[in-house]
Design an enzyme around this catalytic site. Structure first.
Site, short mmCIF file in Angstrom:
data_model
loop_
_atom_site.label_atom_id
_atom_site.label_comp_id
_atom_site.label_asym_id
_atom_site.label_seq_id
_atom_site.Cartn_x
_atom_site.Cartn_y
_atom_site.Cartn_z
N GLU A 282 25.11 -72.41 -47.12
CA GLU A 282 24.40 -73.33 -48.01
C GLU A 282 24.97 -73.23 -49.41
O GLU A 282 25.83 -72.39 -49.69
CB GLU A 282 22.89 -73.07 -48.00
CG GLU A 282 22.47 -71.65 -48.32
CD GLU A 282 20.98 -71.41 -48.08
OE1 GLU A 282 20.21 -72.39 -48.04
OE2 GLU A 282 20.60 -70.24 -47.94
N LEU B 105 17.80 -70.89 -46.21
CA LEU B 105 16.42 -71.17 -46.56
C LEU B 105 15.97 -72.47 -45.88
O LEU B 105 16.72 -73.44 -45.87
CB LEU B 105 16.30 -71.33 -48.08
CG LEU B 105 14.88 -71.53 -48.62
CD1 LEU B 105 14.10 -70.23 -48.53
CD2 LEU B 105 14.92 -72.05 -50.05
N TYR C 226 8.88 -66.87 -54.70
CA TYR C 226 8.71 -67.95 -55.67
C TYR C 226 8.80 -69.30 -54.99
O TYR C 226 9.27 -69.42 -53.85
CB TYR C 226 9.74 -67.85 -56.79
CG TYR C 226 11.13 -68.35 -56.45
CD1 TYR C 226 11.55 -69.61 -56.88
CD2 TYR C 226 12.01 -67.58 -55.70
CE1 TYR C 226 12.82 -70.08 -56.57
CE2 TYR C 226 13.28 -68.04 -55.39
CZ TYR C 226 13.68 -69.29 -55.83
OH TYR C 226 14.94 -69.75 -55.51
N LYS D 12 11.92 -66.95 -49.24
CA LYS D 12 12.25 -67.38 -50.60
C LYS D 12 11.86 -66.30 -51.62
O LYS D 12 10.89 -66.44 -52.36
CB LYS D 12 11.58 -68.72 -50.92
CG LYS D 12 12.19 -69.44 -52.12
CD LYS D 12 11.62 -70.85 -52.24
CE LYS D 12 12.17 -71.59 -53.45
NZ LYS D 12 13.61 -71.91 -53.32
#
Length: 285
Positions: free
Chosen positions: A180, A205, A33, A148
């Protein structure tokens, strides 16, 4: 009036959009996505999101459902069809529907391609001025966080845990170091006013907003370091903040109940937020 969504070449009212229960995105979270921000009716950081979409689909062997020009046109059209001047466009590409549930799959399946909009006050969000609080949790995600995928169960559970502890979100920790935020890139500002964030690897990411924010920071004279930092260093930092497509640059005022600096959004975080917004607005398409 319901939203108009895009599904496999058709524009539909959201109530009419249907995906098979055998779709691998539903059964195996076998999907990629992207989320692109819309501001003033234009797309922010679009090229980066489109490039990462291609990188992610290639990494797990899903065919891109359309060419570059059509993809851009679809983003613009879905915003127009939903009269959206500010908010988000969500895009998802799953491997598709094999007709039954099976761990194995055929190569070159026809992907399922969907898009929808979410109207949101991204520019004037209170968190942009007031900041958020976070708690730390163990990072229990899979080993390819650089792709992702829609495998977001653990980040979702971590957000819920943070909420139950009275915080807004969570910073994930692996081997004592911050990786993160649950759906964003984490940063600290040292006492020497150096902006620090973890370097790219399979453990985080490659944030599109991250890349732009770091470039803007360097261009405007901020000192920037890409290195790992511990929970302890974060708690004693001068400032902390995070970046994401839907939140831009947002201050973090407390970690595990410990105030960062004076417990208010820091000068560097707020300045970088303003610089980011001005730059992206000027370069939106």
């Amino acid at each position: 009036m319901s939203r108009i969504v895009y599904l496999n070449g058709e524009w539909l009212a959201e109530e009419e959009a249907k995906v098979s229960i055998f779709d691998r995105g539903y059964v195996f979270a076998d999907a990629i996505y992207e989320v692109t921000c819309v501001l003033d009716g234009k797309l922010l950081d679009y090229d980066g999101h489109a490039a990462r979409l291609k990188r992610s689909t290639k990494a797990i062997g899903i065919a891109m459902p359309t060419d570059d020009d059509t993809l851009l046109a679809l983003h613009r059209e879905i915003a127009a069809r939903n009269d959206m001047t500010e908010g988000l466009i969500y895009l998802q590409v799953s491997r598709g529907n094999p007709g039954d549930r099976d761990f194995m799959f055929e190569n070159n399946m026809t992907p399922t391609f969907s898009m929808f909009t979410q109207k949101k006050n991204v520019l004037g969000a209170a968190t942009g001025k007031n900041g958020i609080t976070v708690v730390t949790v163990e990072d229990l995600r899979w080993g390819r966080c650089d792709i992702k995928t829609v495998q977001l169960l653990y980040p979702s559970l971590a957000k819920m845990e943070a909420h139950e502890k009275g915080a807004d979100d969570a910073w994930m920790v692996k081997d004592g170091f911050i990786t993160e935020q649950t759906s964003a890139t984490a940063y600290i500002v040292t006492q020497e006013s150096v902006v620090v964030t973890r370097p790219l690897s399979r453990e985080i990411l490659p944030g599109i907003t991250r890349a732009t924010a770091l470039e803007i920071a360097a261009r405007n004279g901020f000192k920037v370091e890409e290195r790992a930092f511990t929970v302890e260093e974060a708690k004693t930092a001068k400032e902390a903040f995070f970046t994401s497509a839907s939140n831009f640059v947002t201050p973090v005022t407390a970690i595990d109940g410990h105030k960062i600096g004076d417990g208010k959004p820091g000068e560097i975080s707020l300045k970088l937020r303003n610089l980011y917004i001005a730059d992206r607005r000027a370069n939106a398409i």
